[in-house]
Design an enzyme around this catalytic site. Sequence first.
Site, PDB file in Angstrom:
ATOM      1  N   HIS A 274       0.801  -1.311   0.112  1.00 37.52           N
ATOM      2  CA  HIS A 274      -0.246  -0.227  -0.145  1.00 37.52           C
ATOM      3  C   HIS A 274       0.753   1.493   0.265  1.00 37.52           C
ATOM      4  CE1 HIS A 274      -2.777  -2.996   1.043  1.00 37.52           C
ATOM      5  NE2 HIS A 274      -2.335  -3.134   2.645  1.00 37.52           N
ATOM      6  N   ASP A 325      -4.764  -8.789   0.278  1.00 37.72           N
ATOM      7  CA  ASP A 325      -5.142  -8.646   1.753  1.00 37.72           C
ATOM      8  C   ASP A 325      -6.100  -9.213   2.788  1.00 37.72           C
ATOM      9  OD1 ASP A 325      -4.328  -6.190   3.723  1.00 37.72           O
ATOM     10  OD2 ASP A 325      -5.054  -4.568   2.299  1.00 37.72           O
TER      11      ASP A 325
HETATM   12 ZN    ZN Z   1      -2.232  -5.728   5.228  1.00 36.11          ZN
END
Ligand code: ZN
Length: 463
Positions: A274, A325
């Site tokens: 991210h 995720d």
């Molecule tokens: Zn994560």
Amino acid sequence: MSGALFARHALLPTGWARDVLLEWDAAGTLRVVQPGAQAGAAVEQAAGPVLPGMPNLHSHAFQRVLGGRTEYRGQARDSFWSWRTLMYRIAGAIAPEQLEAIATGLYVEMLEAGYTSVCEFHYLHHDAGGRPYADDSTLSQCLLRAAERAGIGFTLLPVLYQAAGFGGTPPRQEQQRFIRATGSMLHLLERLLPLCLAQGARLGLAPHSLRAVPPESLREALAGLDAIDTSAPVHIHVAEQTAEVEACLAWSGQRPVEWLLDHAPVDRRWCLVHATHMSAQESARAAATGAVAGLCPTTEANLGDGIFDVPAWRAAGGRWGVGSDSHACVDAAEELMMLEYSQRLQVRQRNVMAGPVQRCVATAMTLEAVAGGAQASGRPVAGLAAGQRADLVVLDASHPLLEGLPSPDAMLAAHVFASHRRCAIGSVWAGGCLAVREGRHALHESATRGFVDARRALARTID
Ligand code: ZN
């Protein structure tokens, strides 16, 4: 188990090849990848184009049970931070046997969806009261067993988590299950190393984020990891939220990626998960280190994180891969589609991620995501080449959305962009073992039932 497969079309690291013989040894390593071969009667012929298995570079297995529970507005402006409240309630309640059942169900689901290996970013360490289990590696072992049962390649990344915010803010009550001193983490790694080696898994380390790991701990943990394995993967959540960027600026005067590049030896071992919010300068510097950008397109969309600037990253030579995720979606093809569509919406163009050589965007994205995912995994899973794991995904050429299409490029594009929720995967080999046949894993029924039962039991404790 050694084996062989003949493919009319196979996607090699250099692109599509015709009449490819794939042979692997008893350890599950590809030994022969030979285009232009003859189809021998003794060798099974693939029922469609053969792709490299996709490495999933970012997973929090237990979060699979959040699916469907967070899609309502809890406050005027809902956000990542309110999603995290429910996630913490589940994290606080989960029992070891539940974690194992959930992860087994998830990893079976991943194999059916085209992922042949996974990097597990594992931050649940202690019991529900925050006390270490009698065997401190209990929950890590649950995940290792789940991966072994499902037959998915595995990179275990125990997470170092020490603070609630920048500057070493003391952890909150609901974070107690995650917390370890640096020495305790290094002991855990030493305990896990032989267990990982015994099942062909790779062990690395995940400093959770700059919010959760103070600078001194980051330095000590990396030095300790180097003493165990100088090439072990290192993954970190780095700039997922704009609030995180602002907090980092307030703490250090620098943005998170900028701070990390100035204070840690970021290189090809690293996966920046991210890295959504980077300045142009941060993006260029980070790409130049050789680190992989860990993109989780459906989760980042689900959480409203923002859009990663792929054109800038690729222009700087940056490598990338995909992860599922939070598992809002478990489907390698859908991650690629979401990533490409987010870029199209951002720059108002089509086929943004096509390459100069691979003009078919699905083909270009598959090859880049496999290469980046393999690097982040620290395992030889970089596609259909000798020396790599025999991780193969065979598309079903008789699927209604593929049948009769003129080329393997078109079939792969239909799989990625046009097969929504009607998966076009026929079979999957992971490490040379046939894990999925006619779209179904051998453990599909029992693993799914185990997952549902664990989720129900968990719901009774938190609702
Ligand atoms: Zn994560």
